[in-house]
Design an enzyme around this catalytic site. Sequence first.
Site, PDB file in Angstrom:
ATOM      1  N   HIS A   1     -11.713   0.456  -2.010  1.00  0.00           N
ATOM      2  CA  HIS A   1     -10.842  -0.050  -1.117  1.00  0.00           C
ATOM      3  C   HIS A   1     -10.748   0.355   0.420  1.00  0.00           C
ATOM      4  CE1 HIS A   1      -8.489  -3.615  -1.853  1.00  0.00           C
ATOM      5  NE2 HIS A   1      -6.958  -2.862  -2.138  1.00  0.00           N
TER       6      HIS A   1
ATOM      7  N   ASN B   1      -1.393  -3.397   1.639  1.00  0.00           N
ATOM      8  CA  ASN B   1      -0.827  -4.942   1.455  1.00  0.00           C
ATOM      9  C   ASN B   1       0.104  -5.225   2.716  1.00  0.00           C
ATOM     10  OD1 ASN B   1       1.187  -3.132   0.723  1.00  0.00           O
ATOM     11  ND2 ASN B   1       1.950  -4.301  -1.194  1.00  0.00           N
TER      12      ASN B   1
ATOM     13  N   TYR C   1      -6.951   8.211  -1.276  1.00  0.00           N
ATOM     14  CA  TYR C   1      -7.566   7.264  -1.339  1.00  0.00           C
ATOM     15  C   TYR C   1      -9.141   7.523  -0.667  1.00  0.00           C
ATOM     16  CZ  TYR C   1      -3.140   5.302  -2.828  1.00  0.00           C
ATOM     17  OH  TYR C   1      -2.025   5.009  -3.543  1.00  0.00           O
TER      18      TYR C   1
ATOM     19  N   TYR D   1      -0.435   1.036   4.351  1.00  0.00           N
ATOM     20  CA  TYR D   1      -1.043   0.792   3.020  1.00  0.00           C
ATOM     21  C   TYR D   1      -1.491  -0.642   3.219  1.00  0.00           C
ATOM     22  CZ  TYR D   1       0.578   5.091   1.292  1.00  0.00           C
ATOM     23  OH  TYR D   1       0.658   6.446   0.914  1.00  0.00           O
TER      24      TYR D   1
END
Length: 210
Positions: free
Chosen positions: A29, A76, A24, A74
């Site tokens: 994000h 969420n 990532y 992560y």
Amino acid sequence: MSHDTLTPTSVFLIAGLGNPGPRYDGTRHNVGFRVVDRLAQRFSIPMQERKFPAHWGEGRIGGRKVVLVKPMTYMNRSGEAVGPILRYYRLPPEALLVVHDDLDLPLGRIRIARRGGTGGHRGVASIIQTLGGGEFARLKLGIGRPRYGESVEAFVLDGFYSDELEAAEEMVDRAAAAALAVLADGLEAAMNRFNQRRKSTDQQADQPGD
């Protein structure tokens, strides 16, 4: 300089949101992570991974104690990292600034808000759920919308388009400066300075892709 728009506590927490791991790195994000990294590097704040599910560290910025946090849970589940650290330092939500990406802002724009809802952001939603409300400040970084019909999920988990890289880097720098302005001058002054529309950046961001 007045800090009357910030909580009077002696510690302030800045949490940049993102996803852990090399997969990532550089994705849209993860711009919140990049802002925290920029601040940690500039002020030589050592980051660690112990006690909490986060990469975090404390130091001093402008004479004020600051805790920098990158949740390793992560996106969420960001609240599972931010909530325990706030409680550890016995801080109210008003002592928190959450830095995150925002689809509804054009690339390059940033916006500071005192409080609010989730805005459709799962990381912010997790923090609101953990804290029991949205009474914390946000620093939103615009990433724009997909050009080529990608799903939103694929878009935020991908890197910036090649012609966006320079603007994205400038945005991270500007967001780091905005976080410092919140610390030094308070939310109201920082909002007045950084929430202004930047026409040249916005016009460039609105141009269609090739």
